[in-house]
Design a protein around this motif. Structure first.
Motif: not given
Ligand code: FES
Ligand SMILES: [Fe+2]
Lengths: 443, 170
Positions: A198-200, A375-376, A378-380, A382-383, A386, B161, B165
């Motif tokens: 899941v990615v926000e 992994q990187d 997804a963070e951007a 989700a940012g 936000a 999941l 990540n």
């Protein structure tokens, strides 16, 4: 802009501004737009369901999703592929609760209605004569997708009887799809069960990013590319800045990142695919396709609306050769601000067991929830969610204005079909995904 | 030979697992790396809901993680500097809870260690932690220089999941 209760075509005309090359941030956050997408887009278009190699034998099934609907993909006794709504025709209970298996049919956990692999109702709770002939059981078969078809082992389905043929829907994109997924006589197979996470963020973020986003690859993936492929960020930048991005038509978009000048001679042809596979590529691809394939560093594509792929080389063993991994994925819409990524790895059936294993390792270490690339990203992503949740921030635009500089620069005489633009920094093809989205939403 | 371990052995290995958990929570990767054997195999398979009868495997299998010491070193190096990770910049707040530790002898200087690991992770952009838990099966070797993790398989309890990540370790 404030959202009204009932959004109409005129609103969607404004939400993506072709002239300005911007899109409203609301299309990445607003739940009423998300609901309309289910109706106007996902119920109408071809969606990727699974790969031929996942259901090789009669009775084999996997459970999947078509946007928000759970479905069962299976192979019938007759060898035909079935795509069924995974919801009992009696009261709607989810029928099949496992991820994969082999079966003769599906029996509901609630009152025991039973269905064949093609969705036909076989039995009700007790003697079917108890209905006293008052019920037409033919109306109680499981709902099947209106159309199911495949290309290069990739199985698609749609709820729309009026959808164009899959071949026409993919259209010119097939030429580019072939470069990665139809280049040996036997074609490809999946390496295992899908990775799902899941990615926000809104599903379109992924579709657009794989359409594809050049500059983020330098910013977000520069260090990993250097660590695993020995390419300095400058060379990644050169490749992306000066390689073509392609609008293939019907909203399908992608990029062809070539080996940059500075690395010519250092990267093997086909970025290190084994000689026996390259031989097969040379048999299966056309001269023009080979011309563009030979010097590719990899490739990223989005088949509209939410089916993407990425091929990339990686070296995780000191002094080892580059290993190419190929991932395909669906950006599953969950809500306006949440998606699930369903991700599979593919490899040529003809590849050696050793290469398959290496390709699997290269894949899971890069493009997966634990992968050094994903992994990187997804963070951007989700940012974004936000960052644009607020009353002020959601009023802004998603900016694709590099397109203003590049959209008129179509490369003449490009060997492949569609429109080729000279830079993966151009944002033209990313924005094209949203322009296609707009067509469905205003239809 | 009985594969029962002495109280001292149990105590030493439990300490090893707790030390390790503390380093993983702190993301102190230079020191965690010292606890890994050169022939490391770190594996996290993809959890699936399967039929008890009629289940089948698709393909050769592709875990979430499948690392040897070389790929692990690359991961740890990238995660160690804010310049080379987006996922862990800023760093997550992590809490690794180890429990249900059971240890048997696997040979003269090797041990099978089973444990449960629960990782609570909070990101800057989400108030509540995501919690993922797994059952671990480790092979741990005693060397003259302390214990080393040789193999670890982690069976997680989420088939999808609920996390953007996995930029940390179990
Ligand atoms: S809901 Fe399926 S049998 Fe009643
Ligand atoms: Fe990326």
């Amino acid at each position: 802009m404030l959202l009204k209760e009932n959004l109409g075509p005129a609103d969607f005309e404004q939400l993506v501004d072709e002239q300005k090359a911007t899109a409203s941030r609301l299309i990445f956050t607003d739940q009423s737009i998300f609901e309309l997408e289910q109706e106007k887009l996902f119920a109408k278009v071809w969606l990727y369901i699974g790969h031929d190699s996942e259901i090789p034998n009669p009775g084999d099934y996997v459970t999947r999703k078509m946007a928000t609907d759970p479905v069962i993909l299976n192979r019938g006794e007759d060898g035909n592929i079935n795509v069924l709504l995974n919801s009992c025709s009696h009261r709607g209970t989810l029928l099949c609760t496992t991820d994969t298996g082999n079966t003769k049919g599906f029996t509901c956990a609630y009152h025991g209605w039973a269905f064949g692999l093609n969705g036909d109702l076989k039995a009700t709770a007790d003697d079917m004569n108890l209905y006293d002939g008052k019920v037409d059981f033919d109306t109680l078969n499981l709902k099947s997708a209106a159309r199911v078809d495949s290309y290069a082992g990739l199985i698609f389905a749609t709820w729309n009887n009026e959808a164009p043929d899959l071949a026409d829907f993919l259209g010119d994109a097939r030429w580019y799809l072939d470069l990665y997924r139809k280049r040996t006589p036997q074609g490809m197979e999946v390496l295992g069960a899908p990775h799902r996470w899941v990615v926000e963020t809104n599903w379109k973020t992924g579709a657009v990013n794989f359409g594809a986003d050049g500059p983020h690859a330098v910013k977000v993936h520069g260090p990993i590319t250097q660590a695993t492929f020995g390419i300095p960020p400058q060379a990644v930048r050169d490749s992306l800045l000066y390689s073509p991005a392609i609008s293939m038509g019907n909203g399908h978009n992608g990029i062809l990142p070539f080996i940059p000048e500075s690395l010519r001679g250092q990267v093997p042809a086909f970025t290190g695919y084994p000689a026996e596979l390259i031989e097969l590529y040379e048999q299966c691809l056309t001269t023009a396709q080979l011309e563009v394939s030979r010097d590719l560093l990899g490739g990223v594509q989005t088949m509209f609306p939410n089916f993407s792929s990425v091929q990339a080389p990686a070296i995780f063993r000191p002094g080892g050769p580059p290993i190419n991994m190929l991932a395909i994925r669906v950006w599953q819409p969950i809500s306006a601000t949440q998606m699930e990524i369903w991700n599979w790895f593919l490899v040529e059936k003809e590849a050696s067991e050793e290469w398959k294993h290496e390709a699997m390792l290269a894949g899971v270490r890069t493009f997966s929830p634990g992968g050094t690339f994903d992994q990187d990203d997804a963070e951007a992503w989700a940012g974004i969610t936000a960052g644009i949740a607020g009353q002020q921030s959601r009023q802004g635009d998603m900016n694709f204005q590099m397109a203003l500089a590049y959209r008129d620069q179509i490369i003449p005489d490009f060997p492949g079909p569609g429109k080729a633009y000279p830079s993966i920094y151009g944002e033209v093809t990313e924005f094209d995904v949203l322009l296609e989205w707009q067509k469905y939403m205003t239809a | 030979m009985s594969n029962r371990v002495s109280e001292t052995e149990y105590r030493d290995l439990a300490d090893f697992l707790c030390d390790e958990a503390e380093l993983l929570s702190a993301q102190d990767y230079p020191n965690w790396q010292k606890m890994l054997a050169e022939d490391l195999h770190y594996l996290i398979p993809v959890p699936q809901f399967l039929e008890q009868v009629g289940s089948r495997e698709i393909g050769i299998g592709n875990g979430y993680f499948d690392d040897d010491i070389h790929s692990m070193r690359i991961r740890l190096e990238l995660l160690s500097s804010p310049q080379t990770t987006t996922a862990e910049h800023v760093r997550s707040m992590l809490n690794h809870v180890v429990s249900n530790i059971r240890i048997t002898k696997a040979g003269d200087d090797e041990y099978h260690c089973k444990s449960c690991i629960t990782v609570h992770r909070t990101r800057f952009n989400k108030k509540e932690p995501t919690i993922i838990s797994g059952r671990r099966q480790d092979l741990i070797r005693r060397t003259t220089d302390g214990f080393r993790l040789v193999t670890r398989q982690v069976n997680l309890n989420q088939s999808i999941l609920m996390s953007s990540n996995i930029s940390y370790f179990f």
